[in-house]
Design a protein around this motif. Structure first.
Motif, PDB file in Angstrom:
ATOM      1  N   TRP A   1       0.838  -1.203   0.000  1.00  0.00           N
ATOM      2  CA  TRP A   1       0.000   0.000   0.000  1.00  0.00           C
ATOM      3  C   TRP A   1       0.871   1.250   0.000  1.00  0.00           C
ATOM      4  CZ3 TRP A   1      -0.126   4.066   3.401  1.00  0.00           C
ATOM      5  CH2 TRP A   1      -1.193   4.965   3.291  1.00  0.00           C
TER       6      TRP A   1
ATOM      7  N   GLU B   1       2.394   2.265  -3.282  1.00  0.00           N
ATOM      8  CA  GLU B   1       1.378   2.602  -4.275  1.00  0.00           C
ATOM      9  C   GLU B   1       0.831   4.013  -4.081  1.00  0.00           C
ATOM     10  OE1 GLU B   1       0.293   0.813  -7.027  1.00  0.00           O
ATOM     11  OE2 GLU B   1       2.088  -0.323  -6.496  1.00  0.00           O
ATOM     12  N   GLN B   2       1.269   4.703  -3.029  1.00  0.00           N
ATOM     13  CA  GLN B   2       0.781   6.054  -2.771  1.00  0.00           C
ATOM     14  C   GLN B   2       1.507   7.074  -3.647  1.00  0.00           C
ATOM     15  OE1 GLN B   2      -2.043   6.248  -0.758  1.00  0.00           O
ATOM     16  NE2 GLN B   2      -1.630   4.074  -1.096  1.00  0.00           N
TER      17      GLN B   2
ATOM     18  N   LEU C   1      -2.493  -4.849  -5.974  1.00  0.00           N
ATOM     19  CA  LEU C   1      -3.642  -4.235  -5.321  1.00  0.00           C
ATOM     20  C   LEU C   1      -4.466  -3.477  -6.356  1.00  0.00           C
ATOM     21  CD1 LEU C   1      -2.227  -2.731  -1.974  1.00  0.00           C
ATOM     22  CD2 LEU C   1      -3.684  -4.747  -2.241  1.00  0.00           C
TER      23      LEU C   1
ATOM     24  N   GLU D   1      -9.367  -1.871  -3.884  1.00  0.00           N
ATOM     25  CA  GLU D   1      -8.786  -2.334  -2.623  1.00  0.00           C
ATOM     26  C   GLU D   1      -8.029  -1.208  -1.925  1.00  0.00           C
ATOM     27  OE1 GLU D   1      -8.146  -7.064  -3.688  1.00  0.00           O
ATOM     28  OE2 GLU D   1      -6.693  -5.584  -4.407  1.00  0.00           O
ATOM     29  N   ILE D   2      -7.311  -0.413  -2.703  1.00  0.00           N
ATOM     30  CA  ILE D   2      -6.599   0.731  -2.125  1.00  0.00           C
ATOM     31  C   ILE D   2      -7.593   1.734  -1.547  1.00  0.00           C
ATOM     32  CG2 ILE D   2      -5.119   2.708  -2.656  1.00  0.00           C
ATOM     33  CD1 ILE D   2      -3.686   0.922  -4.705  1.00  0.00           C
TER      34      ILE D   2
ATOM     35  N   ILE E   1      -8.885   0.441   1.771  1.00  0.00           N
ATOM     36  CA  ILE E   1      -7.894   0.618   2.836  1.00  0.00           C
ATOM     37  C   ILE E   1      -7.833   2.072   3.267  1.00  0.00           C
ATOM     38  CG2 ILE E   1      -5.429   0.492   3.406  1.00  0.00           C
ATOM     39  CD1 ILE E   1      -5.266  -1.937   1.498  1.00  0.00           C
ATOM     40  N   ASN E   2      -7.847   2.978   2.291  1.00  0.00           N
ATOM     41  CA  ASN E   2      -7.808   4.405   2.604  1.00  0.00           C
ATOM     42  C   ASN E   2      -9.004   4.828   3.452  1.00  0.00           C
ATOM     43  OD1 ASN E   2      -5.439   4.724   1.183  1.00  0.00           O
ATOM     44  ND2 ASN E   2      -6.421   5.529  -0.663  1.00  0.00           N
TER      45      ASN E   2
END
Length: 330
Positions: free
Chosen positions: A281, A284-285, A312, A316-317, A320-321
């Motif tokens: 994660w 991926e930001q 991801l 899905e991201i 999570i966020n």
């Protein structure tokens, strides 16, 4: 493993880099040198070619361990990221804090980045690391007693001399980065960033995206907290700095572990651990080039490295966020 070019340089780093602070033992309740060396080698075998260390980590011990580990590796395939500007052997500059070395002796840490100090530190680091060049040389913390231009004039000289490839900063504000840029090309800012600590998204991230700089995210797992392995009754070894951190207090531990349980189903679907999911994660930001992950043994290093291979989806991201946004830590 995946690799990314660091900012506007030609230096390619593994998106998961080996963070060697704990390897030095200092502030981590000690370390096992053989385990640390095996961890670095195991990470390299999995494609984790970038290793971040610093002289202050164990007062030279971490760099020595990294040097021993890379002796048996292809130096041309390893990226050594180390630092300067924290002295425990010189009373000069901006006093940082009191500490104890690995032998239990009292030491005073000073943030100092004067020209002559940087030249000496570089020579010492090269000797400990057993190499003749450093890929990324970073000021560890801002030194308010030394003009920024003086600091980076010294680094520019080291680059000219072939001892350093690129200059970086750590823990710099946006304004400090901009000031440093007047003297030298700053490749990156190494700064704390995690699911629990996202302040840089408002300042540093927009700047690096606009100027094509890199961000090396340190403590993406919040020193182990986001692995889910630290419960509210966890016992820390003597000298382990985490015991006094706000995130590790009981009330916050309960909240964080509940959050982790809410996203654990994604990790299970990927056949991954929570720690691996968190690392993936992180990289991926927007704006994040590399996540630094420490490991005390080979198994941890392998698991960290393999997090880069998780896929991801945007959904899905986003999920999570949304869970991250619900966290209310004290």
């Amino acid at each position: 493993m995946k690799y990314r070019k660091l900012g506007n340089t030609d230096l390619e780093l593994s998106v998961i880099a080996f963070g060697a602070w704990a390897a030095g033992g200092w502030m981590w309740g000690g370390s096992d040198e053989n385990d640390a060396i095996k961890a670095i080698k195991a990470g390299f075998d999995e494609g984790m070619t970038s290793i971040d260390t610093a002289p202050i980590y164990g007062q030279g011990h971490s760099e020595v361990i990294v040097g021993k580990a890379i002796k048996e590796l292809d130096r041309g395939k390893v990226q050594i990221l180390t630092k300067f500007g924290m002295r425990w052997d010189l009373i000069k500059g901006d006093f940082g804090f009191k500490s104890k070395n690995n032998s239990g002796q009292d030491i005073d840490i000073y943030k100092y980045a004067g020209k002559e100090s940087i030249i000496k530190e570089c020579e010492d680091s090269l000797w400990r690391l057993g190499t003749d060049y450093i890929d990324l040389y970073q000021i560890h913390w801002p030194d308010v007693t030394t003009p920024i231009h003086e600091t980076f004039e010294a680094v520019a000289q080291l680059i000219k001399d072939g001892k350093v490839r690129y200059a970086g900063v750590c823990n710099y504000s946006l304004e400090q980065m901009q000031e440093a840029e007047k003297t030298i090309n700053i490749a990156s800012n190494q700064i704390p960033y995690s699911m629990l600590r996202r302040a840089i998204e408002k300042t540093i991230v927009p700047y690096v995206l606009k100027k094509n700089k890199g961000i090396l995210a340190y403590s993406p797992l919040e020193r182990g907290l986001l692995t889910g392995k630290i419960k509210e009754d966890h016992h820390f070894n003597e000298g382990d700095h985490r015991a006094g951190l706000p995130f590790y207090q009981k009330e916050n531990l309960i909240k964080v572990n509940q959050f982790l349980s809410n996203i654990e189903h994604i990790a299970k679907a990927k056949n991954a651990s929570l720690g691996q999911l968190v690392l993936k994660w992180t990289v991926e930001q927007p704006g994040i080039t590399v996540a630094l992950a420490g490991a005390r043994n080979a198994e941890q290093a392998v698991q960290n490295a393999r997090s880069a291979d998780i896929n991801l989806s945007l959904a899905e991201i986003d999920y999570i966020n949304a869970e991250v946004a619900k966290l209310d830590l004290k």
